[in-house]
Design an enzyme around this catalytic site. Sequence first.
Site, PDB file in Angstrom:
ATOM      1  N   SER A   1      -5.557  -6.876  -6.960  1.00 28.08           N
ATOM      2  CA  SER A   1      -5.497  -7.496  -5.628  1.00 28.08           C
ATOM      3  C   SER A   1      -6.523  -8.636  -5.540  1.00 28.08           C
ATOM      4  O   SER A   1      -6.513  -9.530  -6.397  1.00 28.08           O
ATOM      5  CB  SER A   1      -5.734  -6.402  -4.572  1.00 28.08           C
ATOM      6  OG  SER A   1      -5.449  -6.870  -3.288  1.00 28.08           O
TER       7      SER A   1
ATOM      8  N   HIS B   1       1.608  -1.764  -2.646  1.00 29.06           N
ATOM      9  CA  HIS B   1       0.433  -2.435  -3.204  1.00 29.06           C
ATOM     10  C   HIS B   1      -0.579  -1.427  -3.762  1.00 29.06           C
ATOM     11  O   HIS B   1      -1.230  -1.684  -4.772  1.00 29.06           O
ATOM     12  CB  HIS B   1      -0.209  -3.269  -2.097  1.00 29.06           C
ATOM     13  CG  HIS B   1      -1.314  -4.159  -2.558  1.00 29.06           C
ATOM     14  ND1 HIS B   1      -1.151  -5.143  -3.507  1.00 29.06           N
ATOM     15  CD2 HIS B   1      -2.631  -4.215  -2.200  1.00 29.06           C
ATOM     16  CE1 HIS B   1      -2.303  -5.773  -3.701  1.00 29.06           C
ATOM     17  NE2 HIS B   1      -3.213  -5.225  -2.924  1.00 29.06           N
TER      18      HIS B   1
ATOM     19  N   ASP C   1       5.582  -3.402  -4.263  1.00 35.02           N
ATOM     20  CA  ASP C   1       4.449  -4.095  -3.618  1.00 35.02           C
ATOM     21  C   ASP C   1       4.999  -5.284  -2.842  1.00 35.02           C
ATOM     22  O   ASP C   1       5.471  -6.256  -3.425  1.00 35.02           O
ATOM     23  CB  ASP C   1       3.466  -4.550  -4.705  1.00 35.02           C
ATOM     24  CG  ASP C   1       2.220  -5.217  -4.131  1.00 35.02           C
ATOM     25  OD1 ASP C   1       2.163  -5.465  -2.906  1.00 35.02           O
ATOM     26  OD2 ASP C   1       1.298  -5.493  -4.925  1.00 35.02           O
TER      27      ASP C   1
END
Lengths: 382, 382
Positions: free
Chosen positions: A157, A355, A322
């Site tokens: 991320s 995610h 995601d």
Amino acid sequence: MPDSLPPDSVGIVTPQTLHFDSPLTLACGQTLDSYDLVIETYGTLNADASNAVLICHALSGHHHAAGYHSMDDRKPGWWDSCIGPGKPIDTRRFFVVSLNNLGGCNGSTGPNATNPKTGKTYGPDFPVITVQDWVHSQAILADRLGIECWAAVVGGSLGGMQALQWSLSYPNRLRHALIIASTPRLTAQNIAFNEVARKAITSDPEFHDGRYHDFDTLPRQGLMLARMVGHITYLSDASMGEKFGRELRDQAYKFGYDAEFQVESYLRYQGERFSESFDANTYLLMTRALDYFDPAYEFDNNLAAALTQASCEFLVLSFSTDWRFSPARSEELVNAMIAARRKVSYAEIDAPWGHDAFLIPTPRYTDIFGAYMGRVAREVGA
Amino acid sequence: MPDSLPPDSVGIVTPQTLHFDSPLTLACGQTLDSYDLVIETYGTLNADASNAVLICHALSGHHHAAGYHSMDDRKPGWWDSCIGPGKPIDTRRFFVVSLNNLGGCNGSTGPNATNPKTGKTYGPDFPVITVQDWVHSQAILADRLGIECWAAVVGGSLGGMQALQWSLSYPNRLRHALIIASTPRLTAQNIAFNEVARKAITSDPEFHDGRYHDFDTLPRQGLMLARMVGHITYLSDASMGEKFGRELRDQAYKFGYDAEFQVESYLRYQGERFSESFDANTYLLMTRALDYFDPAYEFDNNLAAALTQASCEFLVLSFSTDWRFSPARSEELVNAMIAARRKVSYAEIDAPWGHDAFLIPTPRYTDIFGAYMGRVAREVGA
């Protein structure tokens, strides 16, 4: 609390605080005259300092990535599933460095620190930090630790953005960048969700323009809302459905606005817990760092042109469900790497958790991650 | 303001307020002794009252679906693109009825009305209304208008839920149900977004447990946040990207937390405007009606079994980039209709605008919608 430490744990770990006295000039133009970075390390640095791996954390992450701080800890570090003996980042082979980033709220210098110029808490006066600034400070950290070149810089991320930025800012100081569940820049929708989170915080009357500590209060409601909306974007529709569905806390509808569905009370609980433990000014700062990251910007929005600065090899991983940083964003990055003739391996991992999948060990994920890191280890003789 | 009315407009329209004195018992167990419904009508009811079409509105909708209230109006009604002479719901053939639902804030009895029992504003004491309650009140409205059987009941989003509920509650009182960009029930993620919106409103200190009018204030910040998060879910990632991308309001980053990206100021503007015009208690009520809608619930979660109550024909439409109520949700409904041996036509429309696509006329959408309504008109000799 673990009764005994699992055999594949790095065990009991102790954070260290490193103090830096040389001024750090930031992208915004301001300078931090001095600052602290809190780090943890796992494994042993080899003689030629070639087996070091840097872990970069995401929005609400910190230095405690693996192991336990004491036998009383209920949970290990946030990426314990991927760091330890026999795990993808194998601490028998690598010396792993994990830090709390500048601007954080877990011990490194951030909005809650004392501003040496005024003797008061920085609060809202703490400068906005960018991904470039973090990478700059991490390079200074590497100098301190005697690491000229990382075997790999790894992050998921927002952490993946730092790994990417490393490849651009210090191309000769890393051999590999592992960019997981990340994106070369936020979309308008991503920025929009960040804006909702920030607006929730700044419109909380307890925020007091960021000087809540002076008023002996916290913008709990705002931070709770920010976390609730963030949390929805970390999960997939399918995984929320699997976990909660439309299940009610009691038997029947109550015809009111209290939490009735399980998913409502779960979100409230997550939000409330977060609002007690995380700093609101840091939350603003982290989301702005996300918004601003855009390495193609200075190259006329040509990401491939930006990537010609890089010389390391890349592993890019995305996760099928995601929707925050979708596989399409990773593919955009990979295609630009190919256009720039960089060496890149890419996999989209089929996983239902949205995610958050980058934090959850699944066979295909840890197999690919581990195999790649095994190759990195062999390259450096670790 | 239109200089002259477009030829395909229903023209200048005037809302009417209808008063109802017979008590209405609600799903929650409470009773409204009397209530008002504000409606607009377009077109002419034919002699056998067979050409009537009911329009059901979505979360923030109201009775003003088509035409203009005066020559000073900047914009026509919210579904003007689909209602008018020569439009999919052709007012030369149909008598169209559009209402503001009970619990609304545009003139029909809702939280802002005076509670006849106390002489005070209902506020938070206004009962939670369900989709079934709305359909019940719409059936009473049909009685008043002399409409025994609707040629069609039509709605998008929450309006589509009302069209579906009509087919189940009053199977002999409609010939067709048009269910557009809707879902047979919310997912956990849908409920989660509603919960964030509600929590934003109820945690605003100006909310005062719903009695903001007594304090001469409004929970503007909470309602603004609720709208901002809602608005994101109405658009697609792609359409936000197309409309705003990462465009800045000024030339360069400002390293602060004010709105810098165009998408931030757009969202704030939308949120602020909404917070001045919409009622917070109504927003809570509308989101709860969405959460509760689940016609399969009383049939052991067997949607096909629930649908055996219906006898009308169905048109179901979904939009490719709608991630709030995705095409998969419409397909779930269509599959259940097929399993229940109901007559159904279905199309997924390729459109980039996310959930909002149901408000935007695109050729394939208006062609299919118009062709279907043309068949309905011929059936009733209109």
